[in-house]
Design an enzyme around this catalytic site. Sequence first.
Site, short mmCIF file in Angstrom:
data_model
loop_
_atom_site.label_atom_id
_atom_site.label_comp_id
_atom_site.label_asym_id
_atom_site.label_seq_id
_atom_site.Cartn_x
_atom_site.Cartn_y
_atom_site.Cartn_z
CG HIS A 169 -2.16 1.05 1.06
ND1 HIS A 169 -1.85 2.55 1.07
CD2 HIS A 169 -3.34 0.73 0.88
CE1 HIS A 169 -2.92 3.06 1.15
NE2 HIS A 169 -3.84 2.18 0.70
CD GLU A 212 -5.24 1.13 -3.33
OE1 GLU A 212 -6.69 0.89 -3.17
OE2 GLU A 212 -4.32 1.26 -2.42
C1 PEP Z 1 -6.94 2.84 0.11
O1 PEP Z 1 -6.56 3.26 1.05
O2 PEP Z 1 -6.40 1.52 -0.25
C2 PEP Z 1 -8.02 3.51 -0.56
C3 PEP Z 1 -8.52 3.03 -1.57
O3 PEP Z 1 -8.69 4.40 -0.02
P1 PEP Z 1 -9.98 5.48 -0.34
O4 PEP Z 1 -10.88 4.54 -0.95
O5 PEP Z 1 -10.30 6.14 0.93
O6 PEP Z 1 -9.36 6.26 -1.58
#
Ligand code: PEP
Length: 247
Positions: A92, A164
């Site tokens: 992450h 992400e």
């Molecule tokens: C995450 O922390 O993996 C994430 C997707 O956070 P958010 O949905 O708050 O952007």
Amino acid sequence: MINTIIANFKMNKTESEVKDYLMTFLPRYEGKVDLTLCLPFTALHVGRYLCQGHDIRLGAQNISDEEEGRCTGEISGRMLKDSGVDFVIVGHSERRKKFKEDSKIINKKIKSALKNGIGVILCVGESLAERNTLKTFETLRDQLESALKGLYENELERIVVAYEPIWAIGTGKTPTAKEIGQAVKEIRRVIADDFSKNASENIKVVYGGSIDSKNVKQFTGCKNLDGFLIGGACLEPNNFLKIISLC
Ligand code: PEP
């Protein structure tokens, strides 16, 4: 097709708050997706107990890269497995940045999880600077290749890749559906190059970054996407149920 939802509670909710959450969530959850709840370590026990009998996977948010011993404050794969954990988040961006987790550590963590029978949610994604200098694909390739180094193809069955983009996490900003589709295509291309076409088609890829009940519908049509990783918007059970119902 969207069929996978992962909730990342991050460092939110005490054990008793997770208990209250699940008491609201579980009776209303209809089990329509493959759901993993990545809870804080301190709430894994209550999560395991209350989710019994429901088709829900238990997730953790971190794992030590070491197996045992002199690592004060760390939690090993064996400990997680014994606590009933099915999946763990690795790579992450919050951990890459704040806790300086580099590609070597991430690769070791993945191997430790798999060795202990735990599936991996591997997060990859570009920074805004990388995006602005057209380095998104390069970043994805680097992060994937270093994370998956030394793995056997059959081990990919236990890995979910979460795309992400760092600039989308917790910011309310998202890429367009088309941009997500392109990134997911690139992720699958890397897997095809390094493993096989079959592996690239079968590996699960989800998107994470500011998904909520208002925008999720924009992305459910992404053909090469298997689901979503949801942070902030999973924290209120009814809101999270709404997102799931829209998938
Ligand atoms: C995450 O922390 O993996 C994430 C997707 O956070 P958010 O949905 O708050 O952007």
